[in-house]
Design a protein around this motif. Structure first.
Motif, PDB file in Angstrom:
ATOM      1  N   PHE A  74       0.828  -1.199   0.000  1.00  0.00           N
ATOM      2  CA  PHE A  74       0.000   0.000   0.000  1.00  0.00           C
ATOM      3  C   PHE A  74       0.870   1.259   0.000  1.00  0.00           C
ATOM      4  O   PHE A  74       0.555   2.250  -0.670  1.00  0.00           O
ATOM      5  CB  PHE A  74      -0.925   0.003   1.215  1.00  0.00           C
ATOM      6  CG  PHE A  74      -1.937   1.112   1.204  1.00  0.00           C
ATOM      7  CD1 PHE A  74      -3.094   1.003   0.456  1.00  0.00           C
ATOM      8  CD2 PHE A  74      -1.715   2.269   1.925  1.00  0.00           C
ATOM      9  CE1 PHE A  74      -4.032   2.031   0.426  1.00  0.00           C
ATOM     10  CE2 PHE A  74      -2.637   3.303   1.904  1.00  0.00           C
ATOM     11  CZ  PHE A  74      -3.796   3.187   1.149  1.00  0.00           C
ATOM     12  N   THR A  75       1.961   1.227   0.747  1.00  0.00           N
ATOM     13  CA  THR A  75       2.863   2.378   0.798  1.00  0.00           C
ATOM     14  C   THR A  75       3.499   2.643  -0.556  1.00  0.00           C
ATOM     15  O   THR A  75       3.608   3.796  -1.000  1.00  0.00           O
ATOM     16  CB  THR A  75       3.962   2.136   1.844  1.00  0.00           C
ATOM     17  OG1 THR A  75       3.359   2.018   3.131  1.00  0.00           O
ATOM     18  CG2 THR A  75       4.957   3.287   1.861  1.00  0.00           C
ATOM     19  N   GLY A  78       0.033   1.966  -3.511  1.00  0.00           N
ATOM     20  CA  GLY A  78      -1.282   2.544  -3.285  1.00  0.00           C
ATOM     21  C   GLY A  78      -2.411   1.540  -3.318  1.00  0.00           C
ATOM     22  O   GLY A  78      -3.571   1.917  -3.512  1.00  0.00           O
ATOM     23  N   GLU A  79      -2.106   0.257  -3.081  1.00  0.00           N
ATOM     24  CA  GLU A  79      -3.131  -0.784  -3.112  1.00  0.00           C
ATOM     25  C   GLU A  79      -2.785  -1.857  -2.099  1.00  0.00           C
ATOM     26  O   GLU A  79      -1.633  -2.303  -2.043  1.00  0.00           O
ATOM     27  CB  GLU A  79      -3.218  -1.398  -4.512  1.00  0.00           C
ATOM     28  CG  GLU A  79      -4.263  -2.490  -4.657  1.00  0.00           C
ATOM     29  CD  GLU A  79      -4.309  -3.057  -6.071  1.00  0.00           C
ATOM     30  OE1 GLU A  79      -4.776  -2.349  -6.975  1.00  0.00           O
ATOM     31  OE2 GLU A  79      -3.847  -4.199  -6.276  1.00  0.00           O
ATOM     32  N   SER A 431       7.495   4.000  -9.212  1.00  0.00           N
ATOM     33  CA  SER A 431       7.404   4.272  -7.780  1.00  0.00           C
ATOM     34  C   SER A 431       8.822   4.496  -7.270  1.00  0.00           C
ATOM     35  O   SER A 431       9.650   3.589  -7.314  1.00  0.00           O
ATOM     36  CB  SER A 431       6.755   3.088  -7.051  1.00  0.00           C
ATOM     37  OG  SER A 431       6.722   3.321  -5.660  1.00  0.00           O
ATOM     38  N   GLU A 437       5.351   8.843  -5.407  1.00  0.00           N
ATOM     39  CA  GLU A 437       4.617   7.899  -4.575  1.00  0.00           C
ATOM     40  C   GLU A 437       3.139   7.896  -4.952  1.00  0.00           C
ATOM     41  O   GLU A 437       2.678   8.790  -5.660  1.00  0.00           O
ATOM     42  CB  GLU A 437       4.808   8.264  -3.097  1.00  0.00           C
ATOM     43  CG  GLU A 437       6.258   8.164  -2.643  1.00  0.00           C
ATOM     44  CD  GLU A 437       6.445   8.475  -1.170  1.00  0.00           C
ATOM     45  OE1 GLU A 437       5.735   9.369  -0.660  1.00  0.00           O
ATOM     46  OE2 GLU A 437       7.295   7.830  -0.529  1.00  0.00           O
ATOM     47  N   PRO A 438       2.384   6.872  -4.499  1.00  0.00           N
ATOM     48  CA  PRO A 438       0.960   6.803  -4.858  1.00  0.00           C
ATOM     49  C   PRO A 438       0.203   8.050  -4.432  1.00  0.00           C
ATOM     50  O   PRO A 438       0.558   8.727  -3.470  1.00  0.00           O
ATOM     51  CB  PRO A 438       0.471   5.578  -4.081  1.00  0.00           C
ATOM     52  CG  PRO A 438       1.682   4.771  -3.825  1.00  0.00           C
ATOM     53  CD  PRO A 438       2.809   5.733  -3.665  1.00  0.00           C
ATOM     54  N   GLY A 439      -0.858   8.315  -5.144  1.00  0.00           N
ATOM     55  CA  GLY A 439      -1.673   9.502  -4.876  1.00  0.00           C
ATOM     56  C   GLY A 439      -1.576  10.457  -6.047  1.00  0.00           C
ATOM     57  O   GLY A 439      -0.507  10.664  -6.612  1.00  0.00           O
ATOM     58  N   ARG A 442      -2.172   9.256 -12.392  1.00  0.00           N
ATOM     59  CA  ARG A 442      -1.486   8.012 -12.723  1.00  0.00           C
ATOM     60  C   ARG A 442      -1.243   7.867 -14.227  1.00  0.00           C
ATOM     61  O   ARG A 442      -0.628   6.896 -14.658  1.00  0.00           O
ATOM     62  CB  ARG A 442      -2.293   6.814 -12.229  1.00  0.00           C
ATOM     63  CG  ARG A 442      -2.426   6.758 -10.713  1.00  0.00           C
ATOM     64  CD  ARG A 442      -2.994   5.437 -10.249  1.00  0.00           C
ATOM     65  NE  ARG A 442      -2.947   5.319  -8.794  1.00  0.00           N
ATOM     66  CZ  ARG A 442      -3.089   4.184  -8.127  1.00  0.00           C
ATOM     67  NH1 ARG A 442      -3.317   3.060  -8.783  1.00  0.00           N
ATOM     68  NH2 ARG A 442      -3.010   4.163  -6.817  1.00  0.00           N
TER      69      ARG A 442
END
Length: 485
Positions: A74-75, A78-79, A431, A437-439, A442
């Motif tokens: 997740f870090t 993002g999932e 990544s 980073e995620p967020g 995309r």
């Protein structure tokens, strides 16, 4: 009994640490599934050791392993962990650096020490107690069966009918959601076969492409979109956009990984909404959807089809899947010279571009070449390559190699005497911990260039933002007669 109850309480508290964290308590049905799953793990440990405290510790250790893996994923991506991730366990063994770099070094050491201690404890406390071993086996079988009955009963009949991973995880917990999603995945039927394509036709005086080259570029993204710095623009990408038949943003769903989701969308043309629970790893069920693949459809109308990936083709099962969906020829890592010391971890994109140009030269009159690159694959850590910078600077340096490949392919196809189509796109953004980073956004760039066979390119639709499945259909639109477009 006290040991078992303590294990259940500890497991519920551990499950509560899964990200994204729930605002409220888990739903009762999720707790019931969780309790049955932990009971099955306890039974497994008891059948193995004959010792109830050891069985409880083993069950908690296994749950902790899943929780750490889910939170690390997740870090970085993002999932959270999903059921289909278990299919990658073999790949983790073959290519550990793809995965373990997502876990902080301190946690990796702690995990290794914990596994060692667990193994030593299991051996030291093993009890040759036949009744305890038999009871553990019975508990494991009974709890697993009860989980199956509960999942297929009325309590869950109206739950998770469509994917909503984060919301379902918050309601039911990690193990319960994984089990429920696995069941929904198993219940998903194959779609009806795709009707065959008509023979290619000229549209508005434009000849259908005889040579089609599709390049799925690993972690390829527009550095201007990533950084907001116009000075970092890629000249090859800018030129390709200016000459493109069509270009725009490719709205990919993944971040930092899950190449196969974008790859499936472009190859098969089925949207994630249509896939339902198959979206998490569509390659697992793609054999039942073979008629949708570009390779199958174009192969049926006379195109010679080649799949190129300068890496281990067993990854994602491409060695079995690609022939099954119509590729006549596969070229993997064995088709490329070993990477020289100091030359990078993977086959570089310039080298791959030269190989693709040679394949164009060798191709018959009509051909489809689908390539998946490797140069820009992470991790972007200090061990990436000797003497190289890490992070964004290293990524952007490799990105220029991809841009050079795009320019070289444009030059080669412009020189070909056949009408041609080049499709070039990024599968997802990279990544890079602490930097990318995620967020947020995309999307990645894509370009479609049509060559007229006389050295020129053909102007077309301009900018059109697409999903990967839309890009599949945009390729087919270049082949269909006018009435079908």
């Amino acid at each position: 009994m006290i040991v078992f109850i303590a294990m259940l309480i500890a497991s519920i508290l551990l499950d509560a640490s899964v990200r994204p964290r729930a605002i409220r308590f888990r739903a009762a049905r999720g707790l019931a599934l969780h309790a049955l799953a932990m009971t099955a793990l306890f039974g497994f440990g008891l059948a193995l050791s004959g010792n109830a405290p050891v069985a409880a510790l083993l069950a908690i250790a296994l749950l902790a392993l899943f929780v750490v893996a889910s939170n690390a994923k997740f870090t970085m991506l993002g999932e959270p962990l999903v059921f289909s991730d278990l299919a990658l366990l073999v790949a983790v063994v073959r290519h550990p650096r793809f995965y373990f770099t997502a876990v902080p070094q301190r946690q990796r050491w702690l995990g290794a020490i914990a596994l060692l201690l667990a193994a030593l404890t299991l051996m030291a406390l093993f009890e040759p107690a036949p009744l305890a071993h038999a009871a553990g086996l019975a508990v494991m079988i009974g709890a697993s069966g009860a989980m199956g009955v509960l999942l297929r009963g009325r309590w869950f009949a109206a739950e998770a009918l469509r994917p909503g991973l984060e919301a379902d995880l918050a309601r039911f917990g990690l193990i319960a959601t994984a089990a429920l999603y696995w069941l929904r995945w198993r219940e998903t039927a194959d779609p009806p076969p795709q009707p065959p394509l008509p023979a290619p036709h000229a549209a508005a005086g434009i000849a259908a492409p005889q040579v089609i080259v599709i390049v799925q570029c690993e972690s390829f993204a527009d550095p201007v979109a990533l950084t907001g710095d116009a000075s970092r623009a890629l000249p090859g990408l800018d030129r390709a956009r200016a000459a493109a038949w069509q270009y725009g943003e490719l709205e990919v769903s993944g971040f930092g990984a899950y190449t196969m989701r974008t790859e499936y969308g472009v190859l098969f043309g089925r949207s994630e909404a249509a896939l339902g629970f198959r979206r998490y790893d569509p390659f697992l069920s793609a054999h039942g959807e073979a008629s949708y693949a570009l390779s199958a459809q174009l192969g049926a109308i006379g195109y010679r089809t080649t799949f190129v990936h300068p890496h281990d083709l067993r990854f994602y099962g491409r060695n079995r899947l690609m022939p099954a969906v119509g590729f006549d020829r596969l070229i993997g890592a064995e088709g490329f010279a070993p990477t020289l010391e100091g030359g990078g971890r993977y086959v570089d994109d310039r080298t791959l571009g030269d190989a693709l140009a040679a394949l164009v030269d060798q191709s018959p009159e009509t051909a489809l070449i689908y390539a998946v690159t490797m140069e820009n694959h992470g991790p972007w850590d200090k061990h990436r390559e000797p003497g190289a910078a890490i992070g964004l600077d290293a990524y952007l340096r490799h990105l220029r190699s991809s841009d050079a490949m795009l320019t070289a392919l444009c030059t080669r196809l412009a020189a070909d005497e056949r009408p041609a189509l080049l499709v070039f796109f990024g599968d997802h953004r990279p990544s890079i911990p602490g930097i990318l980073e995620p967020g947020g956004a995309r999307h990645t760039p894509y370009v479609m260039l049509r060559f007229d066979g006389t050295g020129g390119t053909i102007a077309g639709n301009g900018r059109v933002d697409l999903t990967p499945a839309d890009l599949h259909h945009a390729v087919l639109d270049c082949l269909r007669p006018p009435a079908a477009v």
